[in-house]
Enzyme design. Structure first.
Site, PDB file in Angstrom:
ATOM      1  N   PHE A  95     184.262 -21.664  85.457  1.00  9.98           N
ATOM      2  CA  PHE A  95     184.260 -23.054  85.919  1.00  9.98           C
ATOM      3  C   PHE A  95     185.056 -23.154  87.221  1.00  9.98           C
ATOM      4  O   PHE A  95     186.105 -22.517  87.373  1.00  9.98           O
ATOM      5  CB  PHE A  95     184.883 -23.924  84.829  1.00  9.98           C
ATOM      6  N   ASN A 199     191.812 -27.003  79.194  1.00  9.43           N
ATOM      7  CA  ASN A 199     190.771 -27.823  79.811  1.00  9.43           C
ATOM      8  C   ASN A 199     189.459 -27.372  79.157  1.00  9.43           C
ATOM      9  O   ASN A 199     188.682 -26.631  79.743  1.00  9.43           O
ATOM     10  CB  ASN A 199     190.737 -27.604  81.322  1.00  9.43           C
ATOM     11  N   PRO A 200     189.226 -27.817  77.914  1.00 12.10           N
ATOM     12  CA  PRO A 200     188.111 -27.289  77.137  1.00 12.10           C
ATOM     13  C   PRO A 200     186.792 -27.957  77.513  1.00 12.10           C
ATOM     14  O   PRO A 200     186.774 -28.949  78.260  1.00 12.10           O
ATOM     15  CB  PRO A 200     188.504 -27.666  75.704  1.00 12.10           C
TER      16      PRO A 200
END
Length: 295
Positions: A95, A199-200
């Site tokens: 990400f 920060n799932p």
């Protein structure tokens, strides 16, 4: 072609995908400073003098413009992203770091500033779903303590390790499926204070249609989406892990989806006997982060 003409071509090609002029200009400078291996001032001077571009550089710029036209994020095009002013290697396996996550990390630094650079053995940090490793590495820069970083695949761990070597920070990396393996993970309880940050994935499948194409087409699916029927599945799993494995105080920090009603998550925490909860807005005025203190 000179660089001024390339700039005009760049804007003409991408203006329909990036309607904000500032964003388009920022992408142009990110690309050109990377390709020319220089700073922004140097690019501005090249533009002012309408400097000619040699053929090798020109063809490289055109190839990367084609990638951008096909919605590939600039960070993947140039293979790096910045977080807290530091450069991190990224590709489609991880990400892309966001400014909102910087705000979450800054909150942690503010809360625990008294541990800054003290080589303190009384705390340990866990970064769950580390991705590029930007959170773990940044916190390791500030807190000279043990930092653990977990993620789902060896490809992701490889990238995070590469970034930790690049920034000369030693992190303990482990390949763990947060939904399957986390609860059985061994935790040392010799530290007085534990910091857990995550920060799932938190975007519901039904929200996919509202996202920019460069996110949907290129960023890793497993780092983004959760089922509509249980959007807090990662949050709940992590909270239960902490309740089961930790005996000392835990400061838990999450990035959250501003469009999801948090009532279900807060009710879940209350059932678990957790009431010390603070929710904060980001710089855009959106509810994007939460701190939970578990004793």
């Amino acid at each position: 072609m000179n660089i001024d003409k390339y700039y005009q071509l760049f804007c003409k090609t991408l203006h329909s995908r990036y309607s904000e002029y500032r964003e388009l200009e920022n992408i142009f400078f990110l690309l050109t400073t990377h390709v020319f291996q220089c700073d922004k001032i140097s690019i501005m001077l090249k533009l002012y003098h309408k400097e000619e571009i040699d053929n090798v550089i020109y063809h490289k710029l055109i190839r990367k413009l084609w990638e951008l036209k096909n919605n590939r994020p600039i960070q993947y095009v140039i293979s790096n992203s910045y977080f807290f002013g530091m450069k991190f290697f990224v590709n489609e396996n991880v990400f892309i770091p966001r400014p909102e996550t910087e705000e979450l990390v800054y909150w942690i630094i503010q809360d625990h500033h008294y541990y800054y650079s003290n080589d303190d053995k009384n705390i340990q940090i866990f970064d769950l779903g580390t991705g590029s490793g930007c959170i773990a590495i940044t916190l390791k820069k500030f807190f000279k303590c043990i930092v653990h970083a977990f993620d789902l695949s060896y490809k992701v761990i490889f990238i995070a390790k590469h970034n930790s070597y690049m920034h000369n920070e030693k992190i303990i990396f482990r390949k763990i499926d947060l939904l399957k393996d986390l609860i059985d993970t061994y935790v040392s309880n010799k530290h007085k204070v534990n910091i857990v940050v995550s920060n799932p994935p938190y975007i519901k499948f039904s929200e996919k249609k509202y996202l920019h194409p460069n996110i949907v087409q290129y960023e890793p699916f497993q780092a983004l989406f959760v089922p509509d029927e249980d959007p807090f599945i990662f949050y709940k799993t992590i909270i239960l892990w902490i309740k089961k494995k930790f005996y000392n105080k835990v400061y838990l920090y999450f990035e959250i989806n501003s469009s999801i009603d948090l009532a279900n998550l807060i009710n879940f925490m209350n059932i678990q006997g957790i009431y010390n909860i603070e929710i904060r807005k980001d710089c855009h005025g959106l509810l994007r982060m939460i701190r939970i203190i578990i004793i």
